[in-house]
Write a protein that holds these residues in place. Structure first.
Motif, PDB file in Angstrom:
ATOM      1  N   THR A  24       0.825  -1.267   0.040  1.00  0.00           N
ATOM      2  CA  THR A  24      -0.087  -0.016   0.007  1.00  0.00           C
ATOM      3  C   THR A  24       0.890   1.178   0.233  1.00  0.00           C
ATOM      4  O   THR A  24       0.735   2.395  -0.737  1.00  0.00           O
ATOM      5  CB  THR A  24      -0.910  -0.094   1.216  1.00  0.00           C
ATOM      6  OG1 THR A  24      -1.591  -1.240   1.229  1.00  0.00           O
ATOM      7  CG2 THR A  24      -1.915   0.928   1.147  1.00  0.00           C
ATOM      8  N   ALA A  25       1.870   1.188   0.642  1.00  0.00           N
ATOM      9  CA  ALA A  25       2.748   2.420   0.783  1.00  0.00           C
ATOM     10  C   ALA A  25       3.497   2.653  -0.598  1.00  0.00           C
ATOM     11  O   ALA A  25       4.006   3.801  -0.684  1.00  0.00           O
ATOM     12  CB  ALA A  25       3.893   1.973   1.780  1.00  0.00           C
ATOM     13  N   GLN A  26       3.553   1.846  -1.315  1.00  0.00           N
ATOM     14  CA  GLN A  26       4.101   1.956  -2.728  1.00  0.00           C
ATOM     15  C   GLN A  26       3.150   2.774  -3.438  1.00  0.00           C
ATOM     16  O   GLN A  26       3.949   3.325  -4.598  1.00  0.00           O
ATOM     17  CB  GLN A  26       4.369   0.640  -3.290  1.00  0.00           C
ATOM     18  CG  GLN A  26       5.596  -0.206  -2.733  1.00  0.00           C
ATOM     19  CD  GLN A  26       5.651  -1.750  -3.298  1.00  0.00           C
ATOM     20  OE1 GLN A  26       4.928  -2.194  -4.095  1.00  0.00           O
ATOM     21  NE2 GLN A  26       6.741  -2.336  -2.870  1.00  0.00           N
ATOM     22  N   LEU A  31       6.186   9.982   1.202  1.00  0.00           N
ATOM     23  CA  LEU A  31       6.117   9.525   2.579  1.00  0.00           C
ATOM     24  C   LEU A  31       7.387   9.832   3.175  1.00  0.00           C
ATOM     25  O   LEU A  31       8.529   9.769   2.608  1.00  0.00           O
ATOM     26  CB  LEU A  31       5.606   8.126   2.473  1.00  0.00           C
ATOM     27  CG  LEU A  31       4.281   7.478   2.173  1.00  0.00           C
ATOM     28  CD1 LEU A  31       4.237   5.904   2.334  1.00  0.00           C
ATOM     29  CD2 LEU A  31       3.385   7.978   3.384  1.00  0.00           C
ATOM     30  N   PRO A  32       7.353  10.218   4.588  1.00  0.00           N
ATOM     31  CA  PRO A  32       8.685  10.620   5.372  1.00  0.00           C
ATOM     32  C   PRO A  32       9.551   9.378   5.318  1.00  0.00           C
ATOM     33  O   PRO A  32       9.087   8.324   5.248  1.00  0.00           O
ATOM     34  CB  PRO A  32       8.138  10.813   6.610  1.00  0.00           C
ATOM     35  CG  PRO A  32       6.586  11.406   6.516  1.00  0.00           C
ATOM     36  CD  PRO A  32       6.097  10.637   5.200  1.00  0.00           C
ATOM     37  N   ARG A  33      10.778   9.471   5.419  1.00  0.00           N
ATOM     38  CA  ARG A  33      11.911   8.583   5.339  1.00  0.00           C
ATOM     39  C   ARG A  33      11.427   7.515   6.583  1.00  0.00           C
ATOM     40  O   ARG A  33      11.583   6.323   6.305  1.00  0.00           O
ATOM     41  CB  ARG A  33      13.034   9.120   5.464  1.00  0.00           C
ATOM     42  CG  ARG A  33      14.504   8.029   5.281  1.00  0.00           C
ATOM     43  CD  ARG A  33      15.450   8.502   5.249  1.00  0.00           C
ATOM     44  NE  ARG A  33      16.765   7.769   4.906  1.00  0.00           N
ATOM     45  CZ  ARG A  33      17.898   8.177   4.930  1.00  0.00           C
ATOM     46  NH1 ARG A  33      18.098   9.106   4.957  1.00  0.00           N
ATOM     47  NH2 ARG A  33      18.898   7.104   5.046  1.00  0.00           N
ATOM     48  N   THR A  39       7.370   0.943   6.749  1.00  0.00           N
ATOM     49  CA  THR A  39       6.713  -0.043   5.779  1.00  0.00           C
ATOM     50  C   THR A  39       7.397  -0.944   4.792  1.00  0.00           C
ATOM     51  O   THR A  39       7.117  -1.844   4.740  1.00  0.00           O
ATOM     52  CB  THR A  39       5.976   0.997   4.942  1.00  0.00           C
ATOM     53  OG1 THR A  39       7.061   1.867   4.021  1.00  0.00           O
ATOM     54  CG2 THR A  39       5.029   2.040   5.585  1.00  0.00           C
ATOM     55  N   LYS A  40       8.632  -0.420   4.598  1.00  0.00           N
ATOM     56  CA  LYS A  40       9.483  -1.536   3.837  1.00  0.00           C
ATOM     57  C   LYS A  40       9.893  -2.848   4.818  1.00  0.00           C
ATOM     58  O   LYS A  40       9.919  -3.907   4.179  1.00  0.00           O
ATOM     59  CB  LYS A  40      10.845  -1.019   3.731  1.00  0.00           C
ATOM     60  CG  LYS A  40      10.439   0.163   2.336  1.00  0.00           C
ATOM     61  CD  LYS A  40      12.025   0.678   1.979  1.00  0.00           C
ATOM     62  CE  LYS A  40      11.645   1.722   1.045  1.00  0.00           C
ATOM     63  NZ  LYS A  40      13.035   2.458   0.452  1.00  0.00           N
ATOM     64  N   TYR A  41       9.753  -2.562   6.246  1.00  0.00           N
ATOM     65  CA  TYR A  41      10.080  -3.723   7.000  1.00  0.00           C
ATOM     66  C   TYR A  41       8.708  -4.920   6.890  1.00  0.00           C
ATOM     67  O   TYR A  41       8.862  -5.983   7.097  1.00  0.00           O
ATOM     68  CB  TYR A  41      10.083  -3.283   8.363  1.00  0.00           C
ATOM     69  CG  TYR A  41      10.560  -4.521   9.322  1.00  0.00           C
ATOM     70  CD1 TYR A  41      11.853  -4.828   9.295  1.00  0.00           C
ATOM     71  CD2 TYR A  41       9.717  -5.427  10.060  1.00  0.00           C
ATOM     72  CE1 TYR A  41      12.149  -5.968  10.328  1.00  0.00           C
ATOM     73  CE2 TYR A  41       9.807  -6.194  10.914  1.00  0.00           C
ATOM     74  CZ  TYR A  41      11.273  -6.705  10.994  1.00  0.00           C
ATOM     75  OH  TYR A  41      11.747  -7.677  11.819  1.00  0.00           O
ATOM     76  N   GLY A  42       7.686  -4.192   6.500  1.00  0.00           N
ATOM     77  CA  GLY A  42       6.500  -5.090   6.183  1.00  0.00           C
ATOM     78  C   GLY A  42       6.823  -6.214   5.004  1.00  0.00           C
ATOM     79  O   GLY A  42       6.178  -7.014   5.037  1.00  0.00           O
ATOM     80  N   GLN A  43       7.937  -5.957   4.225  1.00  0.00           N
ATOM     81  CA  GLN A  43       7.973  -6.922   3.057  1.00  0.00           C
ATOM     82  C   GLN A  43       8.285  -8.198   3.995  1.00  0.00           C
ATOM     83  O   GLN A  43       8.102  -9.293   3.245  1.00  0.00           O
ATOM     84  CB  GLN A  43       9.136  -6.475   2.137  1.00  0.00           C
ATOM     85  CG  GLN A  43       9.585  -7.343   1.313  1.00  0.00           C
ATOM     86  CD  GLN A  43      10.828  -6.746   0.250  1.00  0.00           C
ATOM     87  OE1 GLN A  43      10.790  -5.667   0.209  1.00  0.00           O
ATOM     88  NE2 GLN A  43      11.877  -7.646  -0.150  1.00  0.00           N
ATOM     89  N   LEU A  44       9.058  -8.262   5.086  1.00  0.00           N
ATOM     90  CA  LEU A  44       9.673  -9.308   5.718  1.00  0.00           C
ATOM     91  C   LEU A  44       8.435 -10.265   6.268  1.00  0.00           C
ATOM     92  O   LEU A  44       8.715 -11.169   6.798  1.00  0.00           O
ATOM     93  CB  LEU A  44      10.504  -8.901   6.643  1.00  0.00           C
ATOM     94  CG  LEU A  44      12.010  -8.338   6.115  1.00  0.00           C
ATOM     95  CD1 LEU A  44      12.734  -7.740   7.111  1.00  0.00           C
ATOM     96  CD2 LEU A  44      12.612  -9.419   5.198  1.00  0.00           C
ATOM     97  N   PRO A 327       0.680  13.067   3.471  1.00  0.00           N
ATOM     98  CA  PRO A 327       0.720  11.483   3.005  1.00  0.00           C
ATOM     99  C   PRO A 327       0.600  10.385   4.017  1.00  0.00           C
ATOM    100  O   PRO A 327       0.229   9.301   3.483  1.00  0.00           O
ATOM    101  CB  PRO A 327       2.402  11.364   2.550  1.00  0.00           C
ATOM    102  CG  PRO A 327       2.531  12.839   2.287  1.00  0.00           C
ATOM    103  CD  PRO A 327       1.916  13.762   3.307  1.00  0.00           C
ATOM    104  N   ILE A 328       0.806  10.775   5.209  1.00  0.00           N
ATOM    105  CA  ILE A 328       0.642   9.731   6.248  1.00  0.00           C
ATOM    106  C   ILE A 328      -0.834   9.291   6.218  1.00  0.00           C
ATOM    107  O   ILE A 328      -1.272   8.026   6.480  1.00  0.00           O
ATOM    108  CB  ILE A 328       1.352  10.123   7.721  1.00  0.00           C
ATOM    109  CG1 ILE A 328       2.781  10.271   7.531  1.00  0.00           C
ATOM    110  CG2 ILE A 328       0.815   8.824   8.760  1.00  0.00           C
ATOM    111  CD1 ILE A 328       3.376  10.565   9.000  1.00  0.00           C
TER     112      ILE A 328
END
Length: 373
Positions: A24-26, A31-33, A39-44, A327-328
């Motif tokens: 979803t974040a993609q 979005l702030p860093r 959100t990228k940790y969600g990939q795991l 964005p959040i």
């Protein structure tokens, strides 16, 4: 049995929520860093799925040990659990993307990448070993290819762990980590020889070669639980190791100070964190919220179908209504919509695709048993 299923479903619920968050974040620009890091940790969440999958397979293997034609029945169960929904996904995304491509081109066209060989690779579940087909025909389909490849390895791995378990907990742990160390030495030699380094989300990163240690952690966790080894870990220590390995995973993911080769360890360190997460959920039933269990029970359908909302639905909302301010806030709106709509569609998918497929496998096994009696 029910308690085990409760916390297994809860962990699956967490896994799919993580995966949906990153996708979803993609769809949300600017979005702030710090938000992107989370959100990228969600990939795991996929690695959490792998750990849980290995645990449930181990539970089933122990319970069904000694049944006639056990290996054949095991493969039948796995195929009919995965194939019907995945085949639907192949056809659905082919049609969806072809319609999208045709609208953009103004003429009837087939979506790029949907060649006959790529489609056949996915239908036969060998796409995890064929780069052009491994992650496009069905979005996120790489994990299904890797999972199916692991299913082929599991009977032998489970037997090895069962033998290893007879040596006691300490010897088993020492042997396990020694074996993992040798495995990574082999992987490093292979990728160096092949000239295909393990990089963020490239083919070799997704391949079973790099993900297999994560699955072995799930098998190890099962035997540690069965031997009451995990029960001796105090909750505070358990939480400490969960946070430590989660931090280490984020560090390996984002750092530029270490050699590039260290990125191959990301799935394993994530898996270690999830093993301690599993232990917490197994110990404390208060963590197993009913909403997590409900989501977890249809997590496979949600995984295959959520891209329609996280990507295509969010893109439509962006074009039709613009942004919603910060964005959040936009991420929060899209994420909740993705969860709700994916869950509703997954309930239908479970009823009309997953359960009929599982029942078809059961009928086939029943016919095998009847033929022998």
């Amino acid at each position: 049995m029910n308690e085990k299923l409760d916390y297994i479903d809860s962990l699956r619920g967490i896994a799919i929520l993580m995966v949906m968050l990153v996708h979803t974040a993609q769809s949300v620009p600017e979005l702030p860093r710090w938000v992107l890091t989370i959100t990228k940790y969600g990939q795991l969440g996929v690695q959490l799925f792998f750990v849980v999958s290995a645990i449930t397979l181990s539970i089933s293997a122990d319970r069904k040990s000694g049944e006639s034609n056990g290996i054949k029945k095991y493969f039948i169960r796995r195929f009919f659990r995965i194939a019907p929904l995945y085949y639907f996904g192949i056809i659905w995304y082919f049609l969806l993307r072809s319609v999208e491509t045709s609208f953009k081109a103004g003429t009837l066209q087939t979506a790029n990448g949907y060649t006959l060989i790529n489609m056949l690779a996915n239908f036969s579940f060998v796409h995890g070993f064929y780069p052009p087909a491994h992650n496009y025909i069905v979005p996120g389909g790489w994990s299904i290819g890797t999972e199916m490849a692991f299913y082929l390895c599991f009977p032998l791995l489970f037997l090895m762990f069962k033998k290893m378990n007879e040596r006691g907990i300490i010897r088993s742990l020492l042997f396990f980590f020694l074996t993992i160390g040798c495995y990574y030495i082999f992987e490093n030699l292979y990728v160096t020889w092949a000239g295909t380094p393990v990089e963020k989300n490239n083919f070799i990163y997704y391949n079973l070669l790099n993900q297999l240690p994560v699955f072995t952690l799930g098998i190890l966790a099962y035997f540690l639980t069965r031997n009451h080894g995990f029960a001796k870990i105090p909750p505070a220590v358990n939480l400490l190791f969960l946070c430590l390995f989660a931090w280490l995973t984020i560090f390996l993911w984002h750092t530029d100070t270490l050699p590039q080769k260290t990125f191959m360890f990301v799935p394993f360190t994530a898996g270690l964190a999830f093993v301690f997460l599993y232990n917490l959920f197994a110990k404390f039933r208060i963590l197993n919220l009913s909403i997590l269990q409900s989501i977890g029970r249809v997590s496979y359908s949600m995984y295959i179908l959520h891209f329609m909302f996280a990507w295509y639905g969010a893109e439509y909302l962006n074009k039709s209504f613009g942004d919603y301010g910060r964005p959040i806030i936009e991420l929060g709106i899209y994420y909740l919509l993705t969860i709700a709509l994916s869950f509703a569609l997954a309930l239908l998918s479970e009823k009309f695709l997953e359960k009929p497929g599982i029942n078809a496998g059961r009928r086939l096994i029943q016919r095998m048993d009847n033929a022998q009696s």
